[in-house]
Design a protein around this motif. Structure first.
Motif, PDB file in Angstrom:
ATOM      1  N   THR A 164       4.180   9.229  -0.948  1.00 47.85           N
ATOM      2  CA  THR A 164       3.813   8.593   0.308  1.00 47.85           C
ATOM      3  C   THR A 164       4.741   7.412   0.576  1.00 47.85           C
ATOM      4  O   THR A 164       5.232   6.782  -0.352  1.00 47.85           O
ATOM      5  CB  THR A 164       2.355   8.095   0.221  1.00 47.85           C
ATOM      6  N   ASN A 165       4.960   7.118   1.843  1.00 49.00           N
ATOM      7  CA  ASN A 165       5.732   5.931   2.198  1.00 49.00           C
ATOM      8  C   ASN A 165       5.017   4.679   1.699  1.00 49.00           C
ATOM      9  O   ASN A 165       3.783   4.615   1.704  1.00 49.00           O
ATOM     10  CB  ASN A 165       5.914   5.835   3.708  1.00 49.00           C
ATOM     11  N   SER A 170       0.849  -1.194   0.000  1.00 49.38           N
ATOM     12  CA  SER A 170       0.000   0.000   0.000  1.00 49.38           C
ATOM     13  C   SER A 170       0.884   1.243   0.000  1.00 49.38           C
ATOM     14  O   SER A 170       2.082   1.162   0.218  1.00 49.38           O
ATOM     15  CB  SER A 170      -0.945  -0.002   1.211  1.00 49.38           C
ATOM     16  N   GLY A 171       0.270   2.380  -0.251  1.00 44.70           N
ATOM     17  CA  GLY A 171       0.986   3.646  -0.264  1.00 44.70           C
ATOM     18  C   GLY A 171       1.383   4.111  -1.650  1.00 44.70           C
ATOM     19  O   GLY A 171       2.243   4.966  -1.783  1.00 44.70           O
ATOM     20  N   THR A 180       4.152   0.697   2.166  1.00 43.75           N
ATOM     21  CA  THR A 180       4.017  -0.273   3.251  1.00 43.75           C
ATOM     22  C   THR A 180       3.865  -1.661   2.653  1.00 43.75           C
ATOM     23  O   THR A 180       3.000  -1.885   1.810  1.00 43.75           O
ATOM     24  CB  THR A 180       2.793   0.066   4.130  1.00 43.75           C
ATOM     25  N   LYS A 240      10.302   2.100   9.080  1.00 44.06           N
ATOM     26  CA  LYS A 240       9.540   1.523  10.185  1.00 44.06           C
ATOM     27  C   LYS A 240       9.398   0.021   9.961  1.00 44.06           C
ATOM     28  O   LYS A 240       9.162  -0.424   8.846  1.00 44.06           O
ATOM     29  CB  LYS A 240       8.151   2.168  10.272  1.00 44.06           C
ATOM     30  N   TYR A 241       9.539  -0.720  11.040  1.00 43.10           N
ATOM     31  CA  TYR A 241       9.341  -2.162  11.004  1.00 43.10           C
ATOM     32  C   TYR A 241       8.403  -2.531  12.139  1.00 43.10           C
ATOM     33  O   TYR A 241       8.557  -2.047  13.256  1.00 43.10           O
ATOM     34  CB  TYR A 241      10.675  -2.897  11.177  1.00 43.10           C
ATOM     35  N   THR A 242       7.425  -3.366  11.851  1.00 45.69           N
ATOM     36  CA  THR A 242       6.515  -3.866  12.874  1.00 45.69           C
ATOM     37  C   THR A 242       6.537  -5.381  12.826  1.00 45.69           C
ATOM     38  O   THR A 242       6.272  -5.978  11.776  1.00 45.69           O
ATOM     39  CB  THR A 242       5.069  -3.368  12.638  1.00 45.69           C
ATOM     40  N   THR A 250       5.539  -6.122   9.049  1.00 42.45           N
ATOM     41  CA  THR A 250       5.233  -4.957   8.216  1.00 42.45           C
ATOM     42  C   THR A 250       6.490  -4.107   8.096  1.00 42.45           C
ATOM     43  O   THR A 250       7.171  -3.848   9.086  1.00 42.45           O
ATOM     44  CB  THR A 250       4.101  -4.125   8.847  1.00 42.45           C
ATOM     45  N   VAL A 295       7.837  -0.422   6.368  1.00 43.01           N
ATOM     46  CA  VAL A 295       7.497   0.844   5.724  1.00 43.01           C
ATOM     47  C   VAL A 295       8.775   1.413   5.123  1.00 43.01           C
ATOM     48  O   VAL A 295       9.798   1.519   5.809  1.00 43.01           O
ATOM     49  CB  VAL A 295       6.874   1.839   6.729  1.00 43.01           C
ATOM     50  N   LYS A 323       3.591  -5.883   3.611  1.00 45.57           N
ATOM     51  CA  LYS A 323       3.322  -6.887   4.639  1.00 45.57           C
ATOM     52  C   LYS A 323       3.619  -8.259   4.072  1.00 45.57           C
ATOM     53  O   LYS A 323       3.358  -8.520   2.901  1.00 45.57           O
ATOM     54  CB  LYS A 323       1.862  -6.821   5.096  1.00 45.57           C
TER      55      LYS A 323
END
Length: 151
Positions: A67-68, A37-38, A70, A122-124, A139, A141, A72
């Motif tokens: 936009t960044n 996405s993004g 993302t 970013k990492y989730t 995830t 980013v 998954k």
């Protein structure tokens, strides 16, 4: 009567992702993502008014904004990919390029979004639960400086 040609929209689940030069040996990470996405870009207008004109506001193109992105995916333990994220965390940001490719029902490329100068911002990690029967998802980013569309 001529035959009717149908232009069905493409399915959103039929895509590939390539992230190039993640490791020092030029390794590309591809394919195993479940969501992207993004895919957004914006050229916000700059409004101004010449003092010698009436009350009309003029608009000119401003700076491009992207936009960044993302991504998954299910955790696979891909060492080079994780090292790229860890290096960024430790202050060694390695920028890279890549593509998100939309495919038709025969897995032929029909549209491509190419990004450039992307780096992990970013990492989730996954939500782990012994009571669920789900894949462990991560995830990532990416901040990107350029997004081009090829049709």
């Amino acid at each position: 009567m001529s035959p009717v040609t149908r232009d069905d929209p493409y399915a959103s689940y039929n895509f590939k992702i390539f992230v190039f030069n993640v490791s020092d040996d030029g390794l590309a990470v591809s394919g195993s993502f479940t969501e992207a996405s993004g895919l957004e870009l914006e050229i916000p207008p700059i409004e101004y008014r010449n003092g010698s004109e009436d009350i009309t506001v003029r608009k000119i193109p401003g700076l491009k904004k992207f936009t960044n992105l993302t991504f998954k995916r299910g955790i696979t333990g891909h060492a080079a990919f994780w090292k790229w994220v860890a290096d960024a965390l430790n202050g060694t940001v390695k920028r890279t390029h890549g593509s998100i490719v939309l495919c038709d029902e025969n897995r032929n490329d029909v549209m491509r979004w190419n990004f450039d100068r992307g780096w992990p911002t970013k990492y989730t990690g996954p939500t782990l639960s012994a009571t669920k029967n789900e894949i462990a998802m991560e995830t990532l980013v990416l901040a990107v400086e350029k997004l081009e569309i090829e049709v």
